[in-house]
Write an enzyme that holds these catalytic residues in place. Sequence first.
Site, PDB file in Angstrom:
ATOM      1  N   ASP A  76       2.844  -5.848   2.847  1.00 54.19           N
ATOM      2  CA  ASP A  76       3.142  -4.813   3.841  1.00 54.19           C
ATOM      3  C   ASP A  76       3.672  -5.385   5.156  1.00 54.19           C
ATOM      4  O   ASP A  76       3.822  -4.650   6.134  1.00 54.19           O
ATOM      5  CB  ASP A  76       1.877  -3.996   4.134  1.00 54.19           C
ATOM      6  CG  ASP A  76       1.391  -3.221   2.925  1.00 54.19           C
ATOM      7  OD1 ASP A  76       2.002  -2.187   2.609  1.00 54.19           O
ATOM      8  OD2 ASP A  76       0.412  -3.652   2.297  1.00 54.19           O
TER       9      ASP A  76
ATOM     10  N   ARG B  60      -6.674   5.463   9.329  1.00 54.93           N
ATOM     11  CA  ARG B  60      -6.295   4.123   9.757  1.00 54.93           C
ATOM     12  C   ARG B  60      -6.689   3.813  11.203  1.00 54.93           C
ATOM     13  O   ARG B  60      -6.557   2.668  11.641  1.00 54.93           O
ATOM     14  CB  ARG B  60      -4.785   3.936   9.592  1.00 54.93           C
ATOM     15  CG  ARG B  60      -4.271   4.156   8.167  1.00 54.93           C
ATOM     16  CD  ARG B  60      -4.880   3.170   7.191  1.00 54.93           C
ATOM     17  NE  ARG B  60      -4.442   3.380   5.829  1.00 54.93           N
ATOM     18  CZ  ARG B  60      -3.388   2.794   5.276  1.00 54.93           C
ATOM     19  NH1 ARG B  60      -2.641   1.979   5.994  1.00 54.93           N
ATOM     20  NH2 ARG B  60      -3.080   3.019   4.024  1.00 54.93           N
TER      21      ARG B  60
ATOM     22  N   CYS C   3       8.305   2.069  11.834  1.00 52.34           N
ATOM     23  CA  CYS C   3       7.392   1.101  11.215  1.00 52.34           C
ATOM     24  C   CYS C   3       7.927  -0.324  11.208  1.00 52.34           C
ATOM     25  O   CYS C   3       7.150  -1.283  11.222  1.00 52.34           O
ATOM     26  CB  CYS C   3       7.099   1.496   9.767  1.00 52.34           C
ATOM     27  SG  CYS C   3       6.303   3.090   9.549  1.00 52.34           S
TER      28      CYS C   3
ATOM     29  N   HIS D 166      -0.185   8.415   9.340  1.00 52.84           N
ATOM     30  CA  HIS D 166      -0.258   8.112  10.761  1.00 52.84           C
ATOM     31  C   HIS D 166       0.237   9.289  11.600  1.00 52.84           C
ATOM     32  O   HIS D 166       0.924  10.180  11.088  1.00 52.84           O
ATOM     33  CB  HIS D 166       0.637   6.902  11.102  1.00 52.84           C
ATOM     34  CG  HIS D 166       0.176   5.599  10.560  1.00 52.84           C
ATOM     35  ND1 HIS D 166       0.981   4.767   9.806  1.00 52.84           N
ATOM     36  CD2 HIS D 166      -1.022   4.944  10.677  1.00 52.84           C
ATOM     37  CE1 HIS D 166       0.315   3.675   9.479  1.00 52.84           C
ATOM     38  NE2 HIS D 166      -0.898   3.756   9.990  1.00 52.84           N
TER      39      HIS D 166
ATOM     40  N   LEU E 217       0.835  -1.194   0.000  1.00 54.58           N
ATOM     41  CA  LEU E 217       0.000   0.000   0.000  1.00 54.58           C
ATOM     42  C   LEU E 217       0.874   1.249   0.000  1.00 54.58           C
ATOM     43  O   LEU E 217       1.945   1.263   0.606  1.00 54.58           O
ATOM     44  CB  LEU E 217      -0.902  -0.005   1.240  1.00 54.58           C
ATOM     45  CG  LEU E 217      -1.884  -1.171   1.357  1.00 54.58           C
ATOM     46  CD1 LEU E 217      -2.496  -1.201   2.745  1.00 54.58           C
ATOM     47  CD2 LEU E 217      -2.961  -1.061   0.285  1.00 54.58           C
TER      48      LEU E 217
ATOM     49  N   ARG F 139      -4.382  -6.342   5.250  1.00 55.39           N
ATOM     50  CA  ARG F 139      -3.271  -6.403   6.202  1.00 55.39           C
ATOM     51  C   ARG F 139      -3.586  -7.239   7.448  1.00 55.39           C
ATOM     52  O   ARG F 139      -2.684  -7.582   8.197  1.00 55.39           O
ATOM     53  CB  ARG F 139      -2.858  -4.983   6.629  1.00 55.39           C
ATOM     54  CG  ARG F 139      -2.284  -4.129   5.504  1.00 55.39           C
ATOM     55  CD  ARG F 139      -1.466  -2.986   6.063  1.00 55.39           C
ATOM     56  NE  ARG F 139      -0.323  -3.499   6.834  1.00 55.39           N
ATOM     57  CZ  ARG F 139       0.456  -2.719   7.578  1.00 55.39           C
ATOM     58  NH1 ARG F 139       0.215  -1.423   7.672  1.00 55.39           N
ATOM     59  NH2 ARG F 139       1.485  -3.240   8.246  1.00 55.39           N
TER      60      ARG F 139
ATOM     61  N   ASP G 249       2.504  -1.697  12.939  1.00 60.27           N
ATOM     62  CA  ASP G 249       1.056  -1.491  12.864  1.00 60.27           C
ATOM     63  C   ASP G 249       0.250  -2.637  13.467  1.00 60.27           C
ATOM     64  O   ASP G 249      -0.956  -2.516  13.643  1.00 60.27           O
ATOM     65  CB  ASP G 249       0.622  -1.299  11.407  1.00 60.27           C
ATOM     66  CG  ASP G 249       1.033   0.045  10.857  1.00 60.27           C
ATOM     67  OD1 ASP G 249       1.100   1.011  11.638  1.00 60.27           O
ATOM     68  OD2 ASP G 249       1.315   0.132   9.640  1.00 60.27           O
TER      69      ASP G 249
END
Length: 286
Positions: free
Chosen positions: A74, A147, A273, A176, A32, A99, A80
Amino acid sequence: MAESLKKHETCFNGVVACLVRGIADNCSKDALRTSTNSVVDMKNAHTQNEEYLKLMRKLDLEIHEVPVDHNLPDCCFIEDTAVVQAGVAFICRPAMESRRPELSEVIKVLKSSLGVKIVEINDDDAIIEGGDVLFTGREFFVGLTSRTNMAGINQLSMAFPDYRVTPIEMSNDYLHLKSCTTMAGPDVVVIANSKDGISVKKQMMEKAVHVYRYLTIPDAKAANCLYINGTLIHCSQDEYPESYKVYQKEFPDCPKLTLPNSEFEKIDGAFTCRSILISSDCSLLS
């Protein structure tokens, strides 16, 4: 008060391990991203990821690798999937259904290797991603973004009842919350010099239960950094020379390391991340 201070210090100076996950073969094509024109150089991405892991080892962290799944483009952005603090692993629910299969293997490693308490979401309307969750060591700030919604924030609050959880309103300019702000040390918030960054700073100053030092960074993407056991990891001079100068000037006595991140930026990835940091208050590691 003493117990609160101890927990605060453990968050920043008691990091003992991290969870990471490799890069899926289809990451370049299918991950993504907000920019559809970006093309990831996979060879360079693997090189940059190896540098990331090498740095974690240099900081003496125990690395727990979740098996890469080449059907999940991802999956390298493991942050996340879970928020881990004080021996509790809160399992997130990514906004994109594609995801959500990432979660199962992460849960397995959290259970088998770290022995933390697993807390899963019990509200079907809730979405929340770890990239929106900023833990200062004293409280949580959570971005309200595409998100993460209030139902997700409420679930996080129930998982960590000893900490205040404060929503931060965001525009759609950032994916984010941690796309424009992170912690650069105990009580030090680095924040982007942008419209959203200014708004986030204002909200944090108004709603925080503690007083923080705020440091403005000229390049928004350079506002994502890592602080691990007294060492600050930030953008390289080649990628963001002006922000690099700010880090060097404002943290003269702090050990600093830099990393390249150009390939992961193309798919909206930042330093935070690619790992979940684990502090010594997790049961099997203390």
